[in-house]
Design a protein around this motif. Structure first.
Motif, PDB file in Angstrom:
ATOM      1  N   PHE A 160     -39.738  -3.822  -2.257  1.00  0.00           N
ATOM      2  CA  PHE A 160     -39.184  -3.141  -1.102  1.00  0.00           C
ATOM      3  C   PHE A 160     -38.042  -2.211  -1.490  1.00  0.00           C
ATOM      4  N   ALA A 161     -37.451  -2.450  -2.655  1.00  0.00           N
ATOM      5  CA  ALA A 161     -36.357  -1.579  -3.074  1.00  0.00           C
ATOM      6  C   ALA A 161     -36.875  -0.240  -3.574  1.00  0.00           C
ATOM      7  N   ASP A 199     -39.857 -11.709  -7.709  1.00  0.00           N
ATOM      8  CA  ASP A 199     -38.912 -12.769  -8.005  1.00  0.00           C
ATOM      9  C   ASP A 199     -37.473 -12.276  -7.889  1.00  0.00           C
ATOM     10  N   ARG A 200     -37.236 -11.018  -8.281  1.00  0.00           N
ATOM     11  CA  ARG A 200     -35.872 -10.495  -8.215  1.00  0.00           C
ATOM     12  C   ARG A 200     -35.459 -10.188  -6.784  1.00  0.00           C
ATOM     13  N   ASN A 201     -36.353  -9.603  -5.998  1.00  0.00           N
ATOM     14  CA  ASN A 201     -35.988  -9.140  -4.668  1.00  0.00           C
ATOM     15  C   ASN A 201     -36.368 -10.104  -3.556  1.00  0.00           C
ATOM     16  N   SER A 244     -32.958  -8.583  -1.151  1.00  0.00           N
ATOM     17  CA  SER A 244     -33.695  -7.338  -1.391  1.00  0.00           C
ATOM     18  C   SER A 244     -32.880  -6.131  -0.952  1.00  0.00           C
ATOM     19  N   ASP A 245     -33.155  -4.990  -1.591  1.00  0.00           N
ATOM     20  CA  ASP A 245     -32.499  -3.741  -1.199  1.00  0.00           C
ATOM     21  C   ASP A 245     -32.925  -3.312   0.202  1.00  0.00           C
ATOM     22  N   ALA A 246     -34.120  -3.720   0.609  1.00  0.00           N
ATOM     23  CA  ALA A 246     -34.581  -3.362   1.950  1.00  0.00           C
ATOM     24  C   ALA A 246     -33.680  -3.975   3.018  1.00  0.00           C
ATOM     25  N   LEU A 259     -31.551  -1.962   5.860  1.00  0.00           N
ATOM     26  CA  LEU A 259     -31.785  -2.244   7.271  1.00  0.00           C
ATOM     27  C   LEU A 259     -30.479  -2.541   7.997  1.00  0.00           C
ATOM     28  N   VAL A 260     -29.633  -3.398   7.431  1.00  0.00           N
ATOM     29  CA  VAL A 260     -28.377  -3.723   8.112  1.00  0.00           C
ATOM     30  C   VAL A 260     -27.412  -2.537   8.091  1.00  0.00           C
ATOM     31  N   ALA A 261     -27.620  -1.602   7.158  1.00  0.00           N
ATOM     32  CA  ALA A 261     -26.827  -0.367   7.146  1.00  0.00           C
ATOM     33  C   ALA A 261     -27.406   0.679   8.093  1.00  0.00           C
TER      34      ALA A 261
END
Length: 459
Positions: free
Chosen positions: A38-39, A58-60, A84-86, A90-92
């Motif tokens: 997702f990143a 596994d990382r995200n 995850s970066d996603a 989203l919260v930003a």
């Protein structure tokens, strides 16, 4: 489709149980076909699982699960977790998913969208209420490239059992339903209940708290849906003719408001500030916090200064809603300072009052009543037909509100597993009540109970 049967208790009963028709869907067959990073991108392209993609997963800790209900129909759920970066995007409130979510929500009808499911409201809560002990995730449901729903849920598993998915019901969410179109509600519920969690079993149950009685979820939950009334909100209906509203409220309340207004107007600088822009709303939040510091809320530790996450939530959500014309604040000014403040949000023809505070030193002016009076005067001029006080408190009764019921909605999978889980979730007392209703025995059981109580008193 199965025949629809609706079984209701009287409107005065604290609980209500219903049975709904089965959704017209072919039972989904799980087809685990891939994961995605997702990143790396906003829109995910399905691919076969590879070791490289699994290492990214596994990382995200983001996953994609696909369901197939036939050659012409394909649905997918994307699970976004905090790591995850996603989640960060989203919260930003940025990125393609955020834009899609806002577009979906704005396209929904009045009975399909719960104010608590607005993207700005939900992401503000996710950003400010991040208890590390809670496993919060965002479930993104799609039909091919069409977004069906975005649902923040908490994964709860205890004692090694299969997990359940709970919609967060913390203040100030005050309960959150499911934001999706009426015709896709059964599909989304089916998809969520069929999605493996962390490559393990699918959830045993979905639960939504304090769902308003007018929302689609109560009608479209499916045969595995259990609905129980668990509260109510005070709602003041607004007639088209403003004079009819004040006539309905009665002469006593009108007289008390007149006296309070006259006391307040004795101050030469008395005024009400009506604030709507993002900058004004930020200022109103600070002004409300200052008023709360001089109120009974500060003494009880329930003011914004004592609850930083709640203050951060409103600071994130309300200006964003103000940019859409959905935030409103009234601040009562007199004697050189603010003596009362109120924060509300607007959705369609409904206005929800979320925060109200007044300075205890000026209680003779009844600032709380004057603030609510300002809202009721604002409402008919701006197409508002319902003023929702969000909770139901004793002081609301002087305004003669109409009670609006809220419900706990539990959705179980269709089949033996879901039936067993539902049986466990219902108490023995509720099961007895349901069977009594089904067999027509409830009047006789109540008569027997009353007779035993009379004998106990007499004996």
């Amino acid at each position: 489709m199965r025949a629809t049967t609706v079984r209701k208790r009287s409107s005065n009963s604290p609980q209500e149980f219903r049975t709904f028709p089965a959704p017209s869907l072919t039972p989904p067959q799980v087809d685990r076909v891939g994961h995605a990073d997702f990143a790396a991108c906003d829109r995910i392209v399905t691919s076969n699982t590879t070791p490289a993609v699994d290492s990214v997963l596994d990382r995200n800790r983001s996953a994609r699960h696909l369901l197939s209900t036939g050659p012409e129909f394909r649905m997918a759920v994307e699970i976004i977790t905090r790591r995850s970066d996603a989640w960060t995007d989203l919260v930003a409130q940025r990125g393609l998913l955020w834009s899609e979510w806002c577009e979906l929500w704005n396209s929904l009808g009045p009975s399909e969208r719960d104010p608590a499911t607005h993207p700005a409201w939900q992401t503000a809560w996710l950003a400010t209420h991040h208890d590390p002990e809670r496993d919060l995730r965002v479930f993104v449901c799609r039909d091919a490239n069409r977004l069906l729903s975005v649902v923040p849920l908490e994964v709860v598993a205890s004692g090694g059992q299969q997990p359940s998915l709970l919609a967060p019901a913390d203040v100030p969410l005050e309960g959150a339903s499911l934001a999706t179109r009426r015709d896709t509600t059964p599909r989304v519920l089916e998809l969520l209940l069929s999605t493996p969690i962390d490559d393990g079993p699918a959830p045993l149950m979905l639960e939504f708290e304090r769902v308003d009685e007018s929302l689609t979820l109560l009608e479209q939950g499916g045969p595995g849906c259990r609905i129980e009334q668990n509260g109510e909100r005070s709602v003041i209906p607004i007639p088209e003719n403003e004079a009819d509203l004040w006539d309905r409220l009665g002469s006593n309340l009108r007289g008390n408001l007149r006296k309070a207004h006259n006391k307040w107007k004795r101050y030469p600088d008395a005024r009400v500030d009506e604030l709507t822009s993002p900058e004004e709303i930020r200022s109103a939040l600070d002004r409300l916090a200052e008023v709360e510091a001089r109120s009974w809320k500060a003494e009880h530790g329930t003011d914004l200064a004592s609850d930083q996450p709640i203050r951060d939530f409103f600071a994130a959500a309300l200006p964003q809603l103000a940019s859409e014309g959905r935030s409103l604040a009234h601040v009562l000014f007199a004697d050189g300072r603010d003596i009362g403040a109120q924060l509300s949000v607007k959705f369609g023809d409904e206005l929800l009052v979320h925060k109200i505070a007044f300075d205890a030193e000026y209680k003779d002016c009844a600032p709380g009543n004057l603030l609510l009076k300002s809202v009721l005067e604002y409402a008919p001029q701006h197409g508002i037909r319902r003023v929702n006080l969000v909770t139901s408190l004793p002081w609301h009764q002087r305004w003669k509100p109409t009670p609006a019921a809220t419900y706990r909605v539990q959705v179980f999978p269709v089949g033996f597993r879901g039936s067993l889980t539902r049986l466990r979730a219902v108490s023995a007392r509720d099961r007895l009540r349901n069977w009594s209703l089904h067999l027509g025995l409830l009047p006789y059981l109540r008569a027997l109970r009353d007779r035993l109580q009379r004998n106990r008193i007499a004996g």
